[in-house]
Write an enzyme that holds these catalytic residues in place. Structure first.
Site, mmCIF file in Angstrom:
data_model
loop_
_atom_site.group_PDB
_atom_site.id
_atom_site.type_symbol
_atom_site.label_atom_id
_atom_site.label_comp_id
_atom_site.label_asym_id
_atom_site.label_seq_id
_atom_site.Cartn_x
_atom_site.Cartn_y
_atom_site.Cartn_z
ATOM 1 N N GLU A 191 -9.969 7.264 3.425
ATOM 2 C CA GLU A 191 -10.864 6.354 4.125
ATOM 3 C C GLU A 191 -10.040 5.139 4.512
ATOM 4 O OE1 GLU A 191 -10.392 6.215 0.882
ATOM 5 O OE2 GLU A 191 -10.035 4.057 0.715
ATOM 6 N N LYS A 211 0.804 -1.225 0.000
ATOM 7 C CA LYS A 211 0.000 0.000 0.000
ATOM 8 C C LYS A 211 0.838 1.277 0.000
ATOM 9 C CE LYS A 211 -4.489 -1.478 1.554
ATOM 10 N NZ LYS A 211 -4.315 -2.907 1.893
ATOM 11 N N SER A 223 1.577 -9.886 -0.863
ATOM 12 C CA SER A 223 1.238 -8.462 -0.738
ATOM 13 C C SER A 223 1.619 -7.850 0.610
ATOM 14 C CB SER A 223 -0.252 -8.258 -1.003
ATOM 15 O OG SER A 223 -1.028 -9.069 -0.141
HETATM 16 C C1 LIG Z 1 -5.149 -3.913 1.597
HETATM 17 C C2 LIG Z 1 -4.442 -5.191 1.351
HETATM 18 C C3 LIG Z 1 -4.816 -6.063 0.305
HETATM 19 C C4 LIG Z 1 -6.014 -5.822 -0.575
HETATM 20 O O1 LIG Z 1 -5.984 -4.673 -1.331
HETATM 21 P P1 LIG Z 1 -5.740 -4.660 -2.902
HETATM 22 O O2 LIG Z 1 -6.042 -3.262 -3.282
HETATM 23 O O3 LIG Z 1 -6.704 -5.642 -3.532
HETATM 24 O O4 LIG Z 1 -4.344 -5.048 -3.151
HETATM 25 C C5 LIG Z 1 -4.064 -7.199 0.087
HETATM 26 N N1 LIG Z 1 -3.011 -7.508 0.877
HETATM 27 C C6 LIG Z 1 -2.626 -6.713 1.896
HETATM 28 C C7 LIG Z 1 -1.449 -7.123 2.722
HETATM 29 C C8 LIG Z 1 -3.329 -5.528 2.174
HETATM 30 O O5 LIG Z 1 -2.931 -4.759 3.199
#
Ligand SMILES: *Cc1c(COP(=O)(O)O)cnc(C)c1O
Length: 409
Positions: free
Chosen positions: A112, A90, A378
């Site tokens: 948000e 993010k 992610s």
């Molecule tokens: C917020 C988040 C997501 C989901 O958000 P996307 O916009 O779909 O990438 C996925 N993995 C993590 C670790 C997150 O913090």
């Protein structure tokens, strides 16, 4: 001509657009007209990439997992977004949008947040740039995610608990939009995923596309070819997935798989599998697939993972899945948990629950021995520790995925 490129009016096939109240028209229009010129400028790129390198810690490694490779009978790489500052992808987007806000002369940020991950990333970059920041969060989420609220406040952000509606993410979005409407000249709305009115989905995808730009050169180095056979990413609003596929959309040999949150099962009424069960509708300023009932009322989504718990989906992804370019798999809570324990034991990496959905998807796919698979990790799992402890199988941990699956509590 790239068939997946957004149109001037913000459409990907039938999805996208900007369905906004008249009062917001001018803010969105200012952004639409200005964003490409700014983010494509040499000056922006230099500052953005310098911060990604020195502050976020990029490039994030592309790690070849011997254990997963053996298990799945192919070559499995993990793109390590979990190693970024603040623990997820993010921050790539938050830094980019804050730099854009500064160049547009905006002196204040609103955002948000649902679980608080995007709120923390935003509060972090606002601390870095000395920008005042207001984060809207549903009052229920403020209670449920107290640690993130404390983090944001320590970083100097004002966190406003929203008492309207269900007191969750959707209500926080509405409040942030209302704030932006009231302060159009000095305020920038920093959106956390590939959602919202055009140009946000395209803006966020471009800022996250550094993920696949790095994968291309890292694979070239490691495998002698820049294209994998498979890309796998989890999907909530779609920002890490967009970053993962962006530079491969026109490489037809690359198969793309999205792991969405099946929750307790797609027919259980407790799911967030929008690509699987959603129907066309408008939510938060864009047309996409939306979880809704026969009257068009939004169905509250459910997932064990807060980051995937969203009733819509980025319009780019709705288009890619409906046109057959990408494929969606609904992964249940239990499968995600089992995949997280599996990676933790075999590689010593505790993934975020969101990312664990992508790892679980590997068990639904069949690979040939020469296949190269890249899974985007992610985020890291520290924030999910309590959930992992609550559901963990008794020690010793079983050693196959199917056994772990049976023992998850
Ligand atoms: C917020 C988040 C997501 C989901 O958000 P996307 O916009 O779909 O990438 C996925 N993995 C993590 C670790 C997150 O913090």
């Amino acid at each position: 001509m790239n068939p997946y490129e957004v149109t001037d009016q913000g459409f990907y096939g039938p999805y996208g657009g900007a369905y906004i109240p008249e009062i917001l028209r001018q803010c969105v229009e200012e952004l639409r007209i200005g964003y490409r010129k700014i983010i494509d400028s040499d000056d922006f790129k230099a500052e953005y990439h310098h911060l990604l390198q020195t502050y976020v810690g990029r490039p994030s490694p592309l790690y070849r997992s011997e254990a997963l490779s053996r298990l799945h009978g192919c070559t499995v790489y993990l793109k390590r977004e979990d190693l970024n500052h603040t623990g997820a992808h993010k921050i790539n987007n938050a830094i980019g949008q804050a730099l854009l806000a500064r160049r547009m002369g905006k002196r204040r940020i609103v955002a948000e947040t649902g679980a608080g991950q995007h709120g923390v990333a935003t509060a972090t970059v606002c601390a870095l740039f000395g920008l005042p920041c207001t984060v809207y969060m549903g009052a229920l989420d403020v209670q449920r995610q107290h640690t993130n609220v404390e983090k944001m406040r320590l970083l100097g952000a004002e966190v406003v608990a929203v008492e309207s509606g269900n007191r969750t993410l959707k209500d926080a979005c509405n409040e942030a939009l209302r704030d932006w409407c009231c302060h159009p000249s000095d305020t920038f709305y920093l959106i956390g995923s590939t959602m919202g009115p055009h140009p946000y989905p395209d803006l966020v995808a471009r800022l996250q596309s550094v993920i696949s730009a790095e994968i291309r050169s890292q694979l070239q180095e490691a495998e002698g070819r820049s294209c994998p056979d498979w890309l796998v990413a989890c999907i909530g609003g779609g920002s890490n997935a967009a970053g993962t596929v962006w530079n491969y959309l026109q490489d037809d040999s690359v198969q793309m798989v999205y792991a969405e949150a099946g929750g307790k099962g797609i027919h259980s009424g407790q799911t967030a599998a929008t690509l699987t069960v959603g129907r066309e509708g408008i939510l938060h300023g864009f047309r996409s697939l939306v979880m809704q009932d026969d009257d068009g009322q939004i169905i509250e989504p459910y997932s064990i993972s807060a980051g995937l718990d969203y009733p819509g989906i980025g319009p780019l992804h709705a288009h890619l899945v409906k046109s057959g370019r990408a494929r969606a798999l609904a992964i249940s809570d239990v499968e995600a948990l089992a995949a997280a324990y599996e990676l933790n034991c075999c590689d010593g990496i505790l993934p975020a629950l969101e990312s664990a959905h992508a790892l679980a998807a590997l068990h639904h796919l069949s690979f040939s021995s020469t296949d190269v698979v890249v899974v985007t990790l992610s985020g890291r799992g520290d924030k999910d520790l309590e959930t992992y402890l609550r559901h963990a199988p008794q020690q010793p941990m079983p050693d196959t995925f199917d056994e772990i699956l049976r023992c998850v509590r």
